[in-house]
Motif scaffolding. Structure first.
Motif, PDB file in Angstrom:
ATOM      1  N   ASN A  71       0.815  -1.235   0.043  1.00  0.00           N
ATOM      2  CA  ASN A  71      -0.055   0.023  -0.039  1.00  0.00           C
ATOM      3  C   ASN A  71       0.788   1.178   0.128  1.00  0.00           C
ATOM      4  OD1 ASN A  71       0.886  -0.210   2.793  1.00  0.00           O
ATOM      5  ND2 ASN A  71      -0.827   0.898   3.483  1.00  0.00           N
ATOM      6  N   ASP A  72       2.148   1.193  -0.456  1.00  0.00           N
ATOM      7  CA  ASP A  72       3.108   2.090  -0.575  1.00  0.00           C
ATOM      8  C   ASP A  72       3.144   2.776  -1.774  1.00  0.00           C
ATOM      9  OD1 ASP A  72       5.793   3.549  -1.084  1.00  0.00           O
ATOM     10  OD2 ASP A  72       6.226   3.032   0.901  1.00  0.00           O
ATOM     11  N   LEU A  73       2.702   3.826  -2.196  1.00  0.00           N
ATOM     12  CA  LEU A  73       2.344   4.326  -3.458  1.00  0.00           C
ATOM     13  C   LEU A  73       3.873   4.493  -4.174  1.00  0.00           C
ATOM     14  CD1 LEU A  73       0.872   5.827  -5.647  1.00  0.00           C
ATOM     15  CD2 LEU A  73       1.051   8.056  -4.490  1.00  0.00           C
ATOM     16  N   ASP A  74       4.799   4.862  -3.593  1.00  0.00           N
ATOM     17  CA  ASP A  74       6.234   4.984  -4.249  1.00  0.00           C
ATOM     18  C   ASP A  74       6.485   3.501  -4.508  1.00  0.00           C
ATOM     19  OD1 ASP A  74       6.341   7.450  -4.165  1.00  0.00           O
ATOM     20  OD2 ASP A  74       7.507   7.904  -2.027  1.00  0.00           O
ATOM     21  N   ALA A  75       6.434   2.620  -3.724  1.00  0.00           N
ATOM     22  CA  ALA A  75       6.815   1.160  -4.033  1.00  0.00           C
ATOM     23  C   ALA A  75       6.034   0.857  -5.316  1.00  0.00           C
ATOM     24  CB  ALA A  75       6.619   0.292  -3.008  1.00  0.00           C
ATOM     25  N   VAL A  76       4.771   0.929  -5.455  1.00  0.00           N
ATOM     26  CA  VAL A  76       4.012   0.338  -6.703  1.00  0.00           C
ATOM     27  C   VAL A  76       4.460   1.176  -7.751  1.00  0.00           C
ATOM     28  CG1 VAL A  76       1.780   0.327  -7.326  1.00  0.00           C
ATOM     29  CG2 VAL A  76       2.186  -0.080  -4.931  1.00  0.00           C
ATOM     30  N   GLU A 111      -2.727   5.891 -13.503  1.00  0.00           N
ATOM     31  CA  GLU A 111      -3.897   5.582 -12.608  1.00  0.00           C
ATOM     32  C   GLU A 111      -3.812   5.652 -11.181  1.00  0.00           C
ATOM     33  OE1 GLU A 111      -6.395   2.445 -15.013  1.00  0.00           O
ATOM     34  OE2 GLU A 111      -4.412   1.989 -15.185  1.00  0.00           O
ATOM     35  N   LEU A 112      -2.568   5.674 -10.481  1.00  0.00           N
ATOM     36  CA  LEU A 112      -2.403   5.441  -9.172  1.00  0.00           C
ATOM     37  C   LEU A 112      -2.586   6.805  -8.515  1.00  0.00           C
ATOM     38  CD1 LEU A 112       0.907   3.126  -9.090  1.00  0.00           C
ATOM     39  CD2 LEU A 112      -1.595   2.510  -9.070  1.00  0.00           C
ATOM     40  N   ASP A 113      -2.941   6.771  -7.273  1.00  0.00           N
ATOM     41  CA  ASP A 113      -3.271   8.048  -6.442  1.00  0.00           C
ATOM     42  C   ASP A 113      -3.078   7.581  -4.774  1.00  0.00           C
ATOM     43  OD1 ASP A 113      -5.624   7.076  -5.512  1.00  0.00           O
ATOM     44  OD2 ASP A 113      -6.776   8.250  -7.157  1.00  0.00           O
ATOM     45  N   GLU A 114      -3.320   8.560  -4.107  1.00  0.00           N
ATOM     46  CA  GLU A 114      -2.922   8.229  -2.470  1.00  0.00           C
ATOM     47  C   GLU A 114      -4.102   7.219  -2.099  1.00  0.00           C
ATOM     48  OE1 GLU A 114      -0.690   8.974  -0.579  1.00  0.00           O
ATOM     49  OE2 GLU A 114       0.521  10.326  -2.002  1.00  0.00           O
ATOM     50  N   SER A 115      -5.106   6.852  -2.741  1.00  0.00           N
ATOM     51  CA  SER A 115      -6.198   6.017  -2.169  1.00  0.00           C
ATOM     52  C   SER A 115      -5.441   4.670  -2.189  1.00  0.00           C
ATOM     53  CB  SER A 115      -7.405   6.086  -3.164  1.00  0.00           C
ATOM     54  OG  SER A 115      -7.040   5.623  -4.393  1.00  0.00           O
ATOM     55  N   ILE A 116      -4.455   4.353  -2.865  1.00  0.00           N
ATOM     56  CA  ILE A 116      -3.809   3.185  -2.737  1.00  0.00           C
ATOM     57  C   ILE A 116      -3.290   2.850  -1.343  1.00  0.00           C
ATOM     58  CG2 ILE A 116      -1.616   3.656  -3.386  1.00  0.00           C
ATOM     59  CD1 ILE A 116      -1.548   1.042  -5.403  1.00  0.00           C
ATOM     60  N   VAL A 161      -4.722   2.920   1.571  1.00  0.00           N
ATOM     61  CA  VAL A 161      -5.622   2.585   2.565  1.00  0.00           C
ATOM     62  C   VAL A 161      -5.644   1.187   2.764  1.00  0.00           C
ATOM     63  CG1 VAL A 161      -8.212   2.333   2.921  1.00  0.00           C
ATOM     64  CG2 VAL A 161      -7.261   4.388   1.792  1.00  0.00           C
ATOM     65  N   VAL A 162      -5.336   0.107   1.763  1.00  0.00           N
ATOM     66  CA  VAL A 162      -5.355  -1.346   1.914  1.00  0.00           C
ATOM     67  C   VAL A 162      -4.115  -1.592   1.057  1.00  0.00           C
ATOM     68  CG1 VAL A 162      -7.701  -1.656   2.541  1.00  0.00           C
ATOM     69  CG2 VAL A 162      -6.980  -1.860   0.132  1.00  0.00           C
ATOM     70  N   PRO A 163      -3.681  -2.870   1.338  1.00  0.00           N
ATOM     71  CA  PRO A 163      -2.700  -3.641   0.578  1.00  0.00           C
ATOM     72  C   PRO A 163      -3.209  -3.874  -0.841  1.00  0.00           C
ATOM     73  CG  PRO A 163      -2.438  -4.629   2.610  1.00  0.00           C
ATOM     74  CD  PRO A 163      -3.650  -3.661   2.688  1.00  0.00           C
ATOM     75  N   HIS A 164      -2.630  -3.999  -1.922  1.00  0.00           N
ATOM     76  CA  HIS A 164      -2.850  -4.620  -2.977  1.00  0.00           C
ATOM     77  C   HIS A 164      -1.936  -5.297  -3.576  1.00  0.00           C
ATOM     78  CE1 HIS A 164      -5.891  -1.080  -3.420  1.00  0.00           C
ATOM     79  NE2 HIS A 164      -5.221  -0.256  -2.677  1.00  0.00           N
ATOM     80  N   LEU A 165      -2.498  -6.056  -4.639  1.00  0.00           N
ATOM     81  CA  LEU A 165      -1.609  -7.226  -5.298  1.00  0.00           C
ATOM     82  C   LEU A 165      -1.307  -6.654  -6.779  1.00  0.00           C
ATOM     83  CD1 LEU A 165      -1.558 -11.151  -4.979  1.00  0.00           C
ATOM     84  CD2 LEU A 165      -1.098  -9.916  -7.214  1.00  0.00           C
ATOM     85  N   PHE A 166       0.015  -6.562  -6.939  1.00  0.00           N
ATOM     86  CA  PHE A 166       0.502  -6.092  -8.607  1.00  0.00           C
ATOM     87  C   PHE A 166       1.120  -7.156  -8.773  1.00  0.00           C
ATOM     88  CE2 PHE A 166      -0.487  -2.363  -6.194  1.00  0.00           C
ATOM     89  CZ  PHE A 166      -1.362  -1.721  -7.079  1.00  0.00           C
ATOM     90  N   GLN A 167       1.157  -7.671 -10.171  1.00  0.00           N
ATOM     91  CA  GLN A 167       1.941  -8.650 -10.836  1.00  0.00           C
ATOM     92  C   GLN A 167       2.490  -8.444 -12.154  1.00  0.00           C
ATOM     93  OE1 GLN A 167       0.122 -12.800 -11.256  1.00  0.00           O
ATOM     94  NE2 GLN A 167       1.473 -13.065  -9.513  1.00  0.00           N
ATOM     95  N   ALA A 168       3.549  -8.680 -12.476  1.00  0.00           N
ATOM     96  CA  ALA A 168       4.278  -8.263 -13.826  1.00  0.00           C
ATOM     97  C   ALA A 168       3.248  -9.200 -14.886  1.00  0.00           C
ATOM     98  CB  ALA A 168       5.777  -8.944 -13.975  1.00  0.00           C
ATOM     99  N   ARG A 169       2.971  -8.820 -15.886  1.00  0.00           N
ATOM    100  CA  ARG A 169       1.899  -9.476 -16.929  1.00  0.00           C
ATOM    101  C   ARG A 169       2.906 -10.557 -17.580  1.00  0.00           C
ATOM    102  NH1 ARG A 169      -2.257  -6.779 -21.080  1.00  0.00           N
ATOM    103  NH2 ARG A 169      -3.067  -8.725 -21.988  1.00  0.00           N
ATOM    104  N   VAL A 170       2.224 -11.609 -17.705  1.00  0.00           N
ATOM    105  CA  VAL A 170       2.962 -12.899 -18.366  1.00  0.00           C
ATOM    106  C   VAL A 170       2.464 -12.746 -19.953  1.00  0.00           C
ATOM    107  CG1 VAL A 170       3.018 -15.280 -18.641  1.00  0.00           C
ATOM    108  CG2 VAL A 170       3.048 -14.149 -16.405  1.00  0.00           C
ATOM    109  N   ASN A 171       3.435 -12.860 -20.844  1.00  0.00           N
ATOM    110  CA  ASN A 171       2.902 -12.930 -22.227  1.00  0.00           C
ATOM    111  C   ASN A 171       2.491 -14.234 -22.575  1.00  0.00           C
ATOM    112  OD1 ASN A 171       2.833 -12.040 -24.942  1.00  0.00           O
ATOM    113  ND2 ASN A 171       4.821 -12.471 -25.545  1.00  0.00           N
ATOM    114  N   LYS A 172       1.316 -14.458 -22.062  1.00  0.00           N
ATOM    115  CA  LYS A 172       0.820 -16.097 -22.107  1.00  0.00           C
ATOM    116  C   LYS A 172       0.037 -16.204 -23.467  1.00  0.00           C
ATOM    117  CE  LYS A 172      -3.687 -14.772 -20.609  1.00  0.00           C
ATOM    118  NZ  LYS A 172      -4.854 -15.179 -19.374  1.00  0.00           N
ATOM    119  N   VAL A 173       0.085 -17.575 -23.858  1.00  0.00           N
ATOM    120  CA  VAL A 173      -0.692 -17.809 -25.038  1.00  0.00           C
ATOM    121  C   VAL A 173      -2.120 -18.735 -24.576  1.00  0.00           C
ATOM    122  CG1 VAL A 173       1.287 -18.019 -26.508  1.00  0.00           C
ATOM    123  CG2 VAL A 173       0.750 -19.991 -25.187  1.00  0.00           C
TER     124      VAL A 173
END
Length: 319
Positions: A152-157, A195-200, A202-214
């Motif tokens: 939930n750390d804006l700079d880290a995200v 799209e990010l702002d300080e509202s992030i 408030v709670v932890p969120h999960l972010f993940q590198a997108r896989v170039n999937k088929v």
């Protein structure tokens, strides 16, 4: 084939069609089944559990309008997404008190059944649903985990997105959510720094590198049996439109199968539905485990005998 062992409990909502599939298979095998939903406690469900007479397990009747079973004789419990009573007719303090008594009374009795196979034990499901724990265990077992940040750390995200470019956002736990009479849900979706702002914060969120999937994979493991289904589409999250999906049964590498089975054993789960994806180089990537995931529609789409596998596991019983 007649079976003289005890009954199987199916804890599920009345209109759960996946539970219906398993019960039909058990009926074909002449296995006694008692089905109920914990939300039916009261007029449609009664329990009387005694402790002390049978070492290590409760005894006494559990009754529905059509069936009665002795708790000490239950061979297995299929915990198929049942619901708990909300006691909406009571005021809030009384409803909260009553709900707690049911969860710790009825739930506690079912959890305490000994020499009884739970598919899956609700407390094991609860533990295995924590995505941070899932990710850590998957990594320790050598599964290919995409770079992931829970924060939930804006700079880290912002730094994570800058480092990985294409990033997706996922919820840490699916939760029923309504705005008025409208039910809402959250899909896996791309996210950008803009799209990010300080509202992030408030709670932890999960972010993940997108896989170039088929393609995506739903892998259902039932008592050590592995059923792998490839799901082809152009969707980031295949759950958003089932009408455009195509399915095919595939074989996984033996090492991957063994790892997924070991993963369930780590959490002491008898079954689970894994979500994986495969990239353009043919590499498999871990996404998540659904300890009590959906699989009923896959039997219709592929002809795989999933319900039979669950029935055979429940017939086996044990702890």
């Amino acid at each position: 084939m007649a079976v003289d062992r005890g009954p199987v409990v199916v804890a599920a909502e009345t209109d759960d069609q996946t539970a219906d599939l398993v019960i039909a298979e058990l009926n074909q095998r002449n296995v006694s089944v008692i089905r109920f939903n914990p939300g039916d406690i009261g007029q449609r469900l009664a329990i009387s559990a005694r402790f002390g007479a049978h070492p290590g397990t409760p005894a006494g009747p559990v009754r529905t309008p059509s069936r009665t079973a002795d708790l000490a004789e239950i061979r297995s419990v299929y915990w198929r997404r049942p619901t708990w009573p909300a006691f909406e007719h009571l005021d809030e303090p009384d409803a909260r008190f009553a709900a707690a008594q049911v969860r710790h009374g009825l739930g506690g009795v079912l959890y305490a059944l000994h020499d009884c196979l739970h598919v899956n034990h609700p407390l094991r499901n609860f533990e295995a649903e924590y995505k941070p724990l899932q990710l850590a265990v998957a990594q320790r077992m050598g599964l290919n985990v995409p770079p992931t940040l829970i924060a939930n750390d804006l700079d880290a995200v912002r730094a994570f997105i800058a480092a990985h470019g294409e990033v997706v956002h996922k919820v840490l736990r699916w939760t029923p959510y309504r705005q008025g009479a409208v039910g809402l849900t959250t899909w896996t979706e791309p996210v950008t720094e803009g799209e990010l702002d300080e509202s992030i914060t408030v709670v932890p969120h999960l972010f993940q590198a997108r896989v170039n999937k088929v393609a995506d994979l739903r892998v259902v493991v039932v008592g050590g049996k592995v059923f792998a289904i490839r799901i082809d589409s152009d969707l980031l999250d295949w759950r958003t439109d089932y009408d455009v999906l195509s399915y095919s049964v595939v074989d996984l590498p033996s090492r991957l199968e063994k790892t997924l089975i070991a993963y369930l054993e780590h959490f002491r789960l008898a079954s689970g539905s894994f979500d994986l994806c495969v990239d353009r180089e043919g590499e498999f990537h871990w996404l998540e485990l659904n300890p009590n995931g959906q699989w009923g529609w896959l039997e219709d789409q592929t002809g795989l005998k999933l319900a039979a596998a669950f029935a055979e596991l429940l017939m086996r019983g044990g702890s």
